[in-house]
Design a protein around this motif. Structure first.
Motif, PDB file in Angstrom:
ATOM      1  N   PHE A  85       0.657  -1.194  -0.105  1.00 22.94           N
ATOM      2  CA  PHE A  85      -0.239   0.041   0.102  1.00 22.94           C
ATOM      3  C   PHE A  85       0.852   1.124   0.369  1.00 22.94           C
ATOM      4  O   PHE A  85       1.809   1.255   0.288  1.00 22.94           O
ATOM      5  CB  PHE A  85      -0.612  -0.149   1.152  1.00 22.94           C
ATOM      6  CG  PHE A  85      -1.712  -0.946   1.570  1.00 22.94           C
ATOM      7  CD1 PHE A  85      -3.085  -1.009   0.365  1.00 22.94           C
ATOM      8  CD2 PHE A  85      -1.632  -2.220   2.102  1.00 22.94           C
ATOM      9  CE1 PHE A  85      -3.952  -2.340   0.975  1.00 22.94           C
ATOM     10  CE2 PHE A  85      -2.588  -3.168   2.511  1.00 22.94           C
ATOM     11  CZ  PHE A  85      -3.603  -2.861   2.024  1.00 22.94           C
ATOM     12  N   ARG A  86       0.480   1.725  -1.115  1.00 20.68           N
ATOM     13  CA  ARG A  86       0.979   3.494  -0.632  1.00 20.68           C
ATOM     14  C   ARG A  86      -0.475   4.343  -0.899  1.00 20.68           C
ATOM     15  O   ARG A  86      -0.689   4.891  -1.149  1.00 20.68           O
ATOM     16  CB  ARG A  86       2.054   3.670  -1.637  1.00 20.68           C
ATOM     17  CG  ARG A  86       3.207   2.766  -1.882  1.00 20.68           C
ATOM     18  CD  ARG A  86       3.838   3.376  -1.917  1.00 20.68           C
ATOM     19  NE  ARG A  86       5.843   2.622  -1.316  1.00 20.68           N
ATOM     20  CZ  ARG A  86       5.748   1.847  -0.775  1.00 20.68           C
ATOM     21  NH1 ARG A  86       4.772   0.644   0.310  1.00 20.68           N
ATOM     22  NH2 ARG A  86       6.857   1.437  -0.671  1.00 20.68           N
ATOM     23  N   VAL A  87       0.151   5.391   0.738  1.00 19.66           N
ATOM     24  CA  VAL A  87      -0.580   6.732   0.617  1.00 19.66           C
ATOM     25  C   VAL A  87       0.166   8.215  -0.459  1.00 19.66           C
ATOM     26  O   VAL A  87       1.057   8.069  -0.307  1.00 19.66           O
ATOM     27  CB  VAL A  87      -0.753   6.955   1.896  1.00 19.66           C
ATOM     28  CG1 VAL A  87      -2.003   5.960   2.365  1.00 19.66           C
ATOM     29  CG2 VAL A  87       0.163   7.416   2.798  1.00 19.66           C
ATOM     30  N   GLY A  88      -1.265   8.847  -1.186  1.00 20.78           N
ATOM     31  CA  GLY A  88      -0.252  10.288  -1.270  1.00 20.78           C
ATOM     32  C   GLY A  88      -0.920  11.200  -0.850  1.00 20.78           C
ATOM     33  O   GLY A  88      -2.311  11.072  -1.059  1.00 20.78           O
ATOM     34  N   LEU A  89      -0.554  12.618  -1.445  1.00 14.79           N
ATOM     35  CA  LEU A  89      -1.616  14.329  -0.997  1.00 14.79           C
ATOM     36  C   LEU A  89      -0.650  14.827  -1.833  1.00 14.79           C
ATOM     37  O   LEU A  89       0.213  14.803  -2.054  1.00 14.79           O
ATOM     38  CB  LEU A  89      -1.096  13.907   0.414  1.00 14.79           C
ATOM     39  CG  LEU A  89      -0.873  15.526   1.049  1.00 14.79           C
ATOM     40  CD1 LEU A  89      -2.769  15.758   1.666  1.00 14.79           C
ATOM     41  CD2 LEU A  89      -0.285  15.839   2.115  1.00 14.79           C
ATOM     42  N   GLY A  90      -2.041  15.587  -2.077  1.00 17.55           N
ATOM     43  CA  GLY A  90      -1.673  16.377  -3.557  1.00 17.55           C
ATOM     44  C   GLY A  90      -2.936  17.437  -3.390  1.00 17.55           C
ATOM     45  O   GLY A  90      -3.811  17.231  -2.265  1.00 17.55           O
ATOM     46  N   LEU A 142       0.808  10.987  -7.771  1.00 20.49           N
ATOM     47  CA  LEU A 142       2.149  11.224  -8.292  1.00 20.49           C
ATOM     48  C   LEU A 142       2.706  10.795  -7.029  1.00 20.49           C
ATOM     49  O   LEU A 142       3.948   9.768  -6.710  1.00 20.49           O
ATOM     50  CB  LEU A 142       2.590  12.098  -9.069  1.00 20.49           C
ATOM     51  CG  LEU A 142       1.972  12.196 -10.143  1.00 20.49           C
ATOM     52  CD1 LEU A 142       2.476  13.482 -10.991  1.00 20.49           C
ATOM     53  CD2 LEU A 142       2.856  11.442 -10.950  1.00 20.49           C
ATOM     54  N   GLY A 143       2.375  11.494  -5.299  1.00 20.03           N
ATOM     55  CA  GLY A 143       3.181  10.944  -4.587  1.00 20.03           C
ATOM     56  C   GLY A 143       2.996   9.718  -3.915  1.00 20.03           C
ATOM     57  O   GLY A 143       3.625   9.517  -3.852  1.00 20.03           O
ATOM     58  N   GLY A 156       6.287   8.982  -8.427  1.00 17.50           N
ATOM     59  CA  GLY A 156       6.371   9.959  -9.614  1.00 17.50           C
ATOM     60  C   GLY A 156       6.572  10.906  -9.877  1.00 17.50           C
ATOM     61  O   GLY A 156       6.803  11.589 -11.156  1.00 17.50           O
ATOM     62  N   GLY A 157       7.348  11.905  -8.607  1.00 17.09           N
ATOM     63  CA  GLY A 157       7.417  13.247  -8.604  1.00 17.09           C
ATOM     64  C   GLY A 157       6.121  13.790  -8.874  1.00 17.09           C
ATOM     65  O   GLY A 157       5.196  13.890  -7.933  1.00 17.09           O
ATOM     66  N   ASP A 158       6.053  15.596  -9.344  1.00 19.72           N
ATOM     67  CA  ASP A 158       5.138  16.164  -9.535  1.00 19.72           C
ATOM     68  C   ASP A 158       4.392  16.303 -10.923  1.00 19.72           C
ATOM     69  O   ASP A 158       4.715  16.567 -10.619  1.00 19.72           O
ATOM     70  CB  ASP A 158       5.611  17.202  -8.365  1.00 19.72           C
ATOM     71  CG  ASP A 158       6.126  17.993  -8.629  1.00 19.72           C
ATOM     72  OD1 ASP A 158       6.502  18.925 -10.311  1.00 19.72           O
ATOM     73  OD2 ASP A 158       6.358  18.889  -7.878  1.00 19.72           O
ATOM     74  N   ILE A 159       3.080  17.335 -10.607  1.00 18.08           N
ATOM     75  CA  ILE A 159       2.634  17.372 -11.457  1.00 18.08           C
ATOM     76  C   ILE A 159       3.578  18.621 -12.536  1.00 18.08           C
ATOM     77  O   ILE A 159       3.305  18.414 -13.624  1.00 18.08           O
ATOM     78  CB  ILE A 159       1.183  17.961 -11.379  1.00 18.08           C
ATOM     79  CG1 ILE A 159       0.428  18.549 -12.481  1.00 18.08           C
ATOM     80  CG2 ILE A 159       1.212  18.985 -10.467  1.00 18.08           C
ATOM     81  CD1 ILE A 159      -1.423  18.790 -12.537  1.00 18.08           C
ATOM     82  N   GLY A 160       4.085  19.896 -11.853  1.00 21.99           N
ATOM     83  CA  GLY A 160       5.081  20.476 -12.606  1.00 21.99           C
ATOM     84  C   GLY A 160       6.142  20.001 -13.202  1.00 21.99           C
ATOM     85  O   GLY A 160       6.302  20.112 -14.647  1.00 21.99           O
ATOM     86  N   VAL A 198      -1.691  10.151 -16.401  1.00 17.07           N
ATOM     87  CA  VAL A 198      -0.827  10.190 -15.227  1.00 17.07           C
ATOM     88  C   VAL A 198      -1.632   8.570 -14.965  1.00 17.07           C
ATOM     89  O   VAL A 198      -0.866   7.797 -14.720  1.00 17.07           O
ATOM     90  CB  VAL A 198      -0.883  10.830 -14.300  1.00 17.07           C
ATOM     91  CG1 VAL A 198      -0.642  10.548 -12.714  1.00 17.07           C
ATOM     92  CG2 VAL A 198      -0.161  12.657 -14.592  1.00 17.07           C
ATOM     93  N   TRP A 199      -2.670   8.329 -14.382  1.00 17.78           N
ATOM     94  CA  TRP A 199      -3.032   7.510 -13.991  1.00 17.78           C
ATOM     95  C   TRP A 199      -2.556   5.917 -15.041  1.00 17.78           C
ATOM     96  O   TRP A 199      -3.001   4.804 -14.720  1.00 17.78           O
ATOM     97  CB  TRP A 199      -4.796   7.527 -14.531  1.00 17.78           C
ATOM     98  CG  TRP A 199      -4.980   6.710 -13.501  1.00 17.78           C
ATOM     99  CD1 TRP A 199      -5.944   5.387 -14.331  1.00 17.78           C
ATOM    100  CD2 TRP A 199      -5.164   5.493 -11.993  1.00 17.78           C
ATOM    101  NE1 TRP A 199      -6.687   4.467 -13.181  1.00 17.78           N
ATOM    102  CE2 TRP A 199      -5.803   4.651 -12.123  1.00 17.78           C
ATOM    103  CE3 TRP A 199      -4.352   6.357 -11.301  1.00 17.78           C
ATOM    104  CZ2 TRP A 199      -5.745   3.799 -10.711  1.00 17.78           C
ATOM    105  CZ3 TRP A 199      -4.044   5.675 -10.296  1.00 17.78           C
ATOM    106  CH2 TRP A 199      -5.156   4.089  -9.589  1.00 17.78           C
ATOM    107  N   GLY A 200      -2.739   6.546 -16.633  1.00 17.47           N
ATOM    108  CA  GLY A 200      -2.296   5.315 -17.115  1.00 17.47           C
ATOM    109  C   GLY A 200      -0.852   4.941 -16.895  1.00 17.47           C
ATOM    110  O   GLY A 200      -0.184   3.908 -16.939  1.00 17.47           O
ATOM    111  N   ARG A 201       0.416   5.210 -16.659  1.00 19.26           N
ATOM    112  CA  ARG A 201       1.232   5.375 -16.065  1.00 19.26           C
ATOM    113  C   ARG A 201       1.249   4.437 -15.062  1.00 19.26           C
ATOM    114  O   ARG A 201       2.507   3.722 -14.995  1.00 19.26           O
ATOM    115  CB  ARG A 201       2.479   5.764 -16.407  1.00 19.26           C
ATOM    116  CG  ARG A 201       2.295   7.526 -17.954  1.00 19.26           C
ATOM    117  CD  ARG A 201       3.637   8.429 -17.567  1.00 19.26           C
ATOM    118  NE  ARG A 201       3.475   8.946 -18.595  1.00 19.26           N
ATOM    119  CZ  ARG A 201       3.999  10.314 -18.479  1.00 19.26           C
ATOM    120  NH1 ARG A 201       4.419  10.864 -17.946  1.00 19.26           N
ATOM    121  NH2 ARG A 201       4.025  11.100 -19.789  1.00 19.26           N
TER     122      ARG A 201
END
Ligand SMILES: [Zn+2]
Length: 167
Positions: free
Chosen positions: A5-10, A53-54, A58-62, A84-87
């Motif tokens: 599992f991985r969580v990400g915050l944006g 991405l977080g 995968g880095g960030d949107i910028g 992004v979701w496809g990748r």
């Protein structure tokens, strides 16, 4: 099979300027202001992308869609989310769930949230029940309350099936 599992915050914030409509969650909401940005300035989708991405490292949107690139001017953020979701899917990740908060003084978002959820579930090809969107006003104070900005926050949980015999 073990699960990873991985969580990400944006988070994201855009200035509001006349005229409308306001693009949020890849739908056009009737309002006298729009969000100012290099792309279509969809704060909800930008926060979702950064959360994804977080979580996937995968880095960030910028980095993926720089605002110095003319190709991204006025760009449909729904298209960015699909890319992004496809990748991330290709890296073996599946969506656990995504939970978002949009901060906007006006208009009331409740009538639009079902369509936003439906649209996002289409863009990501995930069940609508894995996507949650909540709305809050700015209580009349601060950038949101004075109707100067729209902001969004999302957390995403990604799940990957891993074959423990290969590790
Ligand atoms: Zn943004």
């Amino acid at each position: 099979m073990a699960q990873t599992f991985r969580v990400g915050l944006g988070t994201d914030l855009h200035r509001l300027v006349e005229p409308g409509p306001l693009i949020l969650g890849n739908i056009a909401i009737p309002f006298e202001k729009h969000a100012l940005g290099h792309s279509d300035a969809d704060a909800l989708i930008h926060a979702m992308i950064d959360a994804i991405l977080g979580a996937s490292g995968g880095g960030d949107i910028g980095q993926l869609f720089p605002d110095t690139d003319e190709a991204n001017r006025g760009r449909d953020s729904g298209e960015m989310l699909s890319i992004v979701w496809g990748r991330v899917r290709a890296q073996g990740w599946a969506l656990g769930n995504v939970d978002c908060v949009v901060h906007l003084q006006r208009p009331k978002l409740a009538p639009y949230i079902p369509r936003m959820v439906e649209r996002l579930s289409e863009l990501m090809a995930v069940p609508p029940e894995t996507i949650s969107i909540k709305a809050k006003t700015g209580e009349g104070i601060g950038l949101v309350g004075r109707e100067e900005a729209v902001a969004a926050e999302c957390v995403v949980l990604l799940v990957r099936e891993t074959d423990s015999s290969c590790q």
